[in-house]
Structure formats: C-alpha cells, structure tokens
Design a protein around this motif. Sequence first.
Motif, PDB file in Angstrom:
ATOM      1  N   LYS A   2       0.833  -1.199   0.000  1.00 53.75           N
ATOM      2  CA  LYS A   2       0.000   0.000   0.000  1.00 53.75           C
ATOM      3  C   LYS A   2       0.869   1.252   0.000  1.00 53.75           C
ATOM      4  O   LYS A   2       1.920   1.296   0.629  1.00 53.75           O
ATOM      5  CB  LYS A   2      -0.900   0.027   1.246  1.00 53.75           C
ATOM      6  CG  LYS A   2      -1.775  -1.184   1.398  1.00 53.75           C
ATOM      7  CD  LYS A   2      -2.810  -1.243   0.343  1.00 53.75           C
ATOM      8  CE  LYS A   2      -3.681  -2.461   0.575  1.00 53.75           C
ATOM      9  NZ  LYS A   2      -4.588  -2.710  -0.465  1.00 53.75           N
ATOM     10  N   ARG A   3       0.399   2.261  -0.727  1.00 52.61           N
ATOM     11  CA  ARG A   3       1.122   3.539  -0.773  1.00 52.61           C
ATOM     12  C   ARG A   3       0.740   4.392   0.424  1.00 52.61           C
ATOM     13  O   ARG A   3      -0.430   4.446   0.821  1.00 52.61           O
ATOM     14  CB  ARG A   3       0.774   4.276  -2.056  1.00 52.61           C
ATOM     15  CG  ARG A   3       1.367   3.585  -3.259  1.00 52.61           C
ATOM     16  CD  ARG A   3       1.127   4.345  -4.531  1.00 52.61           C
ATOM     17  NE  ARG A   3       1.370   5.763  -4.370  1.00 52.61           N
ATOM     18  CZ  ARG A   3       0.605   6.699  -4.911  1.00 52.61           C
ATOM     19  NH1 ARG A   3      -0.432   6.384  -5.629  1.00 52.61           N
ATOM     20  NH2 ARG A   3       0.887   7.959  -4.739  1.00 52.61           N
ATOM     21  N   CYS A   5       2.161   7.727   0.577  1.00 52.90           N
ATOM     22  CA  CYS A   5       2.390   9.109   0.169  1.00 52.90           C
ATOM     23  C   CYS A   5       1.433   9.506  -0.944  1.00 52.90           C
ATOM     24  O   CYS A   5       0.874   8.659  -1.635  1.00 52.90           O
ATOM     25  CB  CYS A   5       3.832   9.292  -0.281  1.00 52.90           C
ATOM     26  SG  CYS A   5       5.002   8.986   1.057  1.00 52.90           S
ATOM     27  N   THR A  42       2.704  12.612   3.305  1.00 57.85           N
ATOM     28  CA  THR A  42       1.916  11.393   3.463  1.00 57.85           C
ATOM     29  C   THR A  42       0.437  11.705   3.252  1.00 57.85           C
ATOM     30  O   THR A  42       0.004  12.860   3.325  1.00 57.85           O
ATOM     31  CB  THR A  42       2.104  10.779   4.857  1.00 57.85           C
ATOM     32  OG1 THR A  42       1.574  11.682   5.830  1.00 57.85           O
ATOM     33  CG2 THR A  42       3.566  10.478   5.147  1.00 57.85           C
ATOM     34  N   ASN A  62      -5.168   3.984  -3.048  1.00 55.67           N
ATOM     35  CA  ASN A  62      -4.754   2.590  -3.189  1.00 55.67           C
ATOM     36  C   ASN A  62      -5.791   1.730  -3.907  1.00 55.67           C
ATOM     37  O   ASN A  62      -5.651   0.514  -3.954  1.00 55.67           O
ATOM     38  CB  ASN A  62      -4.427   2.002  -1.814  1.00 55.67           C
ATOM     39  CG  ASN A  62      -3.148   2.589  -1.272  1.00 55.67           C
ATOM     40  OD1 ASN A  62      -2.076   2.344  -1.795  1.00 55.67           O
ATOM     41  ND2 ASN A  62      -3.249   3.407  -0.236  1.00 55.67           N
TER      42      ASN A  62
END
Length: 85
Positions: A2-3, A5, A42, A62
């Motif tokens: 999962k990202r 940022c 973030t 995401n």
Amino acid sequence: MKRLCINSAEIAIILGKSQSNAQKLVRVIKDVHKKKSHQPITIREFCEYMDLPYQDVFDMINSVKPSVSCDTTLKSVPSNTLKSA
C-alpha cells in the motif's frame, strides 16, 4: 504493498483543482511540517491539513473497494404502478 504518500496529481484529482494549485498546496503542507523539497507528504498529513477522512482518501489512492457493500442501483418500476397526476 500500500502507498502511504500522495502526489500533486492525485491531490488535483481529489480536490478538483488545477495541477498548479495542487503543487502550491503541497508546498504549503511541506512548510507546515518542516519538510525539505525532496521529502514526500503522506496521505495522513494531507488529510489532516485539509480535514478530510483519512480512510476514504487512503482507499481512493490505493484503489481499495469499500468493505461495506451498499446497493445503490435503481430498480425499474413497472409503468402500470405509476399514478398519473
């Protein structure tokens, strides 16, 4: 994976703003958090600054489908059940 940022292109889409306005916002958020230009922001920092729900934005970034299923489809109504005015 999962990202965590977010970038200015995604901010522009989420807020419906231009890319240049989103880039200005990224600079402001970096200033608030005392980050250097090479450091990303973030999703949480963005959400806290904009007062947006974190989980909604995280899922959007995401591409996670909501865990709660809701049926929002419209069902057709037979024409003979409609009352004429």
